[in-house]
Design a protein around this motif. Structure first.
Motif, PDB file in Angstrom:
ATOM      1  N   LEU A  24     -94.862 -39.890  52.040  1.00  0.00           N
ATOM      2  CA  LEU A  24     -95.431 -38.552  52.191  1.00  0.00           C
ATOM      3  C   LEU A  24     -94.385 -37.567  52.686  1.00  0.00           C
ATOM      4  CD1 LEU A  24     -98.671 -39.492  54.173  1.00  0.00           C
ATOM      5  CD2 LEU A  24     -98.453 -39.176  51.700  1.00  0.00           C
ATOM      6  N   ASP A  25     -94.634 -36.286  52.452  1.00  0.00           N
ATOM      7  CA  ASP A  25     -93.829 -35.242  53.089  1.00  0.00           C
ATOM      8  C   ASP A  25     -94.248 -35.102  54.544  1.00  0.00           C
ATOM      9  OD1 ASP A  25     -92.411 -34.641  50.772  1.00  0.00           O
ATOM     10  OD2 ASP A  25     -93.908 -33.194  50.113  1.00  0.00           O
ATOM     11  N   GLY A  26     -95.453 -35.496  54.855  1.00  0.00           N
ATOM     12  CA  GLY A  26     -95.975 -35.450  56.212  1.00  0.00           C
ATOM     13  C   GLY A  26     -95.694 -36.750  56.940  1.00  0.00           C
ATOM     14  N   THR A  27     -96.576 -37.103  57.839  1.00  0.00           N
ATOM     15  CA  THR A  27     -96.383 -38.279  58.681  1.00  0.00           C
ATOM     16  C   THR A  27     -97.511 -39.271  58.448  1.00  0.00           C
ATOM     17  OG1 THR A  27     -95.363 -36.879  60.365  1.00  0.00           O
ATOM     18  CG2 THR A  27     -96.116 -39.035  61.077  1.00  0.00           C
ATOM     19  N   LEU A  28     -97.143 -40.520  58.283  1.00  0.00           N
ATOM     20  CA  LEU A  28     -98.120 -41.586  58.109  1.00  0.00           C
ATOM     21  C   LEU A  28     -97.948 -42.597  59.224  1.00  0.00           C
ATOM     22  CD1 LEU A  28    -100.321 -42.913  56.357  1.00  0.00           C
ATOM     23  CD2 LEU A  28     -98.470 -44.145  55.210  1.00  0.00           C
ATOM     24  N   LEU A  29     -99.037 -42.891  59.913  1.00  0.00           N
ATOM     25  CA  LEU A  29     -98.995 -43.832  61.029  1.00  0.00           C
ATOM     26  C   LEU A  29    -100.068 -44.901  60.854  1.00  0.00           C
ATOM     27  CD1 LEU A  29     -98.736 -41.108  63.776  1.00  0.00           C
ATOM     28  CD2 LEU A  29     -96.900 -42.649  63.089  1.00  0.00           C
ATOM     29  N   ALA A  30     -99.678 -46.129  61.062  1.00  0.00           N
ATOM     30  CA  ALA A  30    -100.624 -47.244  61.053  1.00  0.00           C
ATOM     31  C   ALA A  30    -100.920 -47.614  62.499  1.00  0.00           C
ATOM     32  CB  ALA A  30    -100.036 -48.438  60.309  1.00  0.00           C
ATOM     33  N   LYS A  31    -102.068 -48.212  62.711  1.00  0.00           N
ATOM     34  CA  LYS A  31    -102.433 -48.655  64.056  1.00  0.00           C
ATOM     35  C   LYS A  31    -101.303 -49.526  64.595  1.00  0.00           C
ATOM     36  CE  LYS A  31    -106.091 -50.854  66.650  1.00  0.00           C
ATOM     37  NZ  LYS A  31    -107.354 -51.579  66.598  1.00  0.00           N
ATOM     38  N   GLY A  32    -100.829 -49.196  65.796  1.00  0.00           N
ATOM     39  CA  GLY A  32     -99.730 -49.922  66.413  1.00  0.00           C
ATOM     40  C   GLY A  32     -98.396 -49.206  66.309  1.00  0.00           C
ATOM     41  N   TYR A  59    -110.858 -46.864  65.954  1.00  0.00           N
ATOM     42  CA  TYR A  59    -109.452 -46.866  65.573  1.00  0.00           C
ATOM     43  C   TYR A  59    -109.297 -46.890  64.058  1.00  0.00           C
ATOM     44  CZ  TYR A  59    -108.631 -47.750  70.457  1.00  0.00           C
ATOM     45  OH  TYR A  59    -108.597 -47.626  71.816  1.00  0.00           O
ATOM     46  N   PRO A  60    -108.921 -45.743  63.467  1.00  0.00           N
ATOM     47  CA  PRO A  60    -108.644 -45.746  62.037  1.00  0.00           C
ATOM     48  C   PRO A  60    -107.494 -46.706  61.732  1.00  0.00           C
ATOM     49  CG  PRO A  60    -108.720 -43.503  62.907  1.00  0.00           C
ATOM     50  CD  PRO A  60    -108.742 -44.427  64.078  1.00  0.00           C
ATOM     51  N   SER A  61    -107.496 -47.274  60.536  1.00  0.00           N
ATOM     52  CA  SER A  61    -106.383 -48.126  60.133  1.00  0.00           C
ATOM     53  C   SER A  61    -105.106 -47.303  59.979  1.00  0.00           C
ATOM     54  CB  SER A  61    -106.701 -48.819  58.809  1.00  0.00           C
ATOM     55  OG  SER A  61    -107.765 -49.715  58.973  1.00  0.00           O
ATOM     56  N   TYR A  62    -105.269 -46.081  59.464  1.00  0.00           N
ATOM     57  CA  TYR A  62    -104.134 -45.195  59.240  1.00  0.00           C
ATOM     58  C   TYR A  62    -104.499 -43.780  59.652  1.00  0.00           C
ATOM     59  CZ  TYR A  62    -102.978 -49.046  56.118  1.00  0.00           C
ATOM     60  OH  TYR A  62    -102.739 -50.284  55.605  1.00  0.00           O
ATOM     61  N   VAL A  63    -103.494 -43.037  60.100  1.00  0.00           N
ATOM     62  CA  VAL A  63    -103.620 -41.597  60.332  1.00  0.00           C
ATOM     63  C   VAL A  63    -102.505 -40.939  59.532  1.00  0.00           C
ATOM     64  CG1 VAL A  63    -103.563 -39.710  62.002  1.00  0.00           C
ATOM     65  CG2 VAL A  63    -104.534 -41.923  62.663  1.00  0.00           C
ATOM     66  N   ALA A  64    -102.879 -40.053  58.613  1.00  0.00           N
ATOM     67  CA  ALA A  64    -101.895 -39.322  57.815  1.00  0.00           C
ATOM     68  C   ALA A  64    -101.999 -37.849  58.168  1.00  0.00           C
ATOM     69  CB  ALA A  64    -102.143 -39.530  56.332  1.00  0.00           C
ATOM     70  N   ILE A  65    -100.906 -37.280  58.653  1.00  0.00           N
ATOM     71  CA  ILE A  65    -100.831 -35.843  58.931  1.00  0.00           C
ATOM     72  C   ILE A  65    -100.105 -35.238  57.738  1.00  0.00           C
ATOM     73  CG2 ILE A  65    -100.074 -34.066  60.532  1.00  0.00           C
ATOM     74  CD1 ILE A  65     -99.981 -36.377  62.675  1.00  0.00           C
ATOM     75  N   VAL A  66    -100.887 -34.681  56.834  1.00  0.00           N
ATOM     76  CA  VAL A  66    -100.346 -34.253  55.547  1.00  0.00           C
ATOM     77  C   VAL A  66     -99.781 -32.844  55.601  1.00  0.00           C
ATOM     78  CG1 VAL A  66    -101.847 -35.816  54.258  1.00  0.00           C
ATOM     79  CG2 VAL A  66    -102.612 -33.483  54.715  1.00  0.00           C
ATOM     80  N   LYS A  67     -98.823 -32.594  54.684  1.00  0.00           N
ATOM     81  CA  LYS A  67     -98.184 -31.288  54.615  1.00  0.00           C
ATOM     82  C   LYS A  67     -98.366 -30.599  53.271  1.00  0.00           C
ATOM     83  CE  LYS A  67     -94.551 -31.061  57.780  1.00  0.00           C
ATOM     84  NZ  LYS A  67     -93.126 -30.844  57.906  1.00  0.00           N
TER      85      LYS A  67
END
Length: 142
Positions: A24-32, A59-67
């Motif tokens: 992604l152009d943004g940020t992708l985070l997985a739990k942990g 707790y979502p499996s993933y958090v994506a902060i999209v751009k």
């Protein structure tokens, strides 16, 4: 797309499959991941006390902060291929944290706050996280 378009590349290893990582152009985070907890609780933790809501155990499996819209499309496709439900967080006005669900793909569109006013056509095009103050300020310039 944005005035301050700084590209952040996030790649993610996943569950030992042959699918390429989500980029992604943004940020992708997985739990942990480092930063996951802050991204997961943005807005909810700071506002939960206002409504007496301290159930912060989803707790979502993933958090994506999209751009970008392209990021949104990639995330939806990725979640769909994995059978994950998608929840969306935008401007942070939901103090109950309804977007926080166990095991989902949390799509944070808070950076999609673009606001373009076309005075000649008397229209405005706004992103999902554009709030009324930003829209009013942009409109008042015309």
């Amino acid at each position: 797309f944005f005035v301050h378009n700084i590209l952040l590349r996030a790649t993610m290893a996943h569950d030992n499959d042959d699918e390429p990582p989500l980029v992604l152009d943004g940020t992708l985070l997985a739990k942990g991941d480092v930063g996951y907890e802050e991204a997961r609780c943005r807005n909810f933790a700071q506002n939960a006390h206002h409504v007496g809501n301290d159930n912060n155990n989803n707790y979502p499996s993933y958090v994506a902060i999209v751009k970008s819209i392209e990021d949104v499309q990639k995330c939806i496709q990725y979640a769909s291929r994995r059978g994950l439900k998608v929840t969306v967080r935008s401007g942070g006005h939901n103090w109950f944290g309804c977007y926080l669900r166990q095991g989902v793909f949390l799509l944070d569109v808070s950076l999609l706050n673009k606001c373009d006013v076309n005075a000649d056509e008397r229209t405005a095009t706004v992103g999902p996280a554009c709030d009324g103050d930003v829209l009013n300020a942009a409109a008042s310039q015309h």
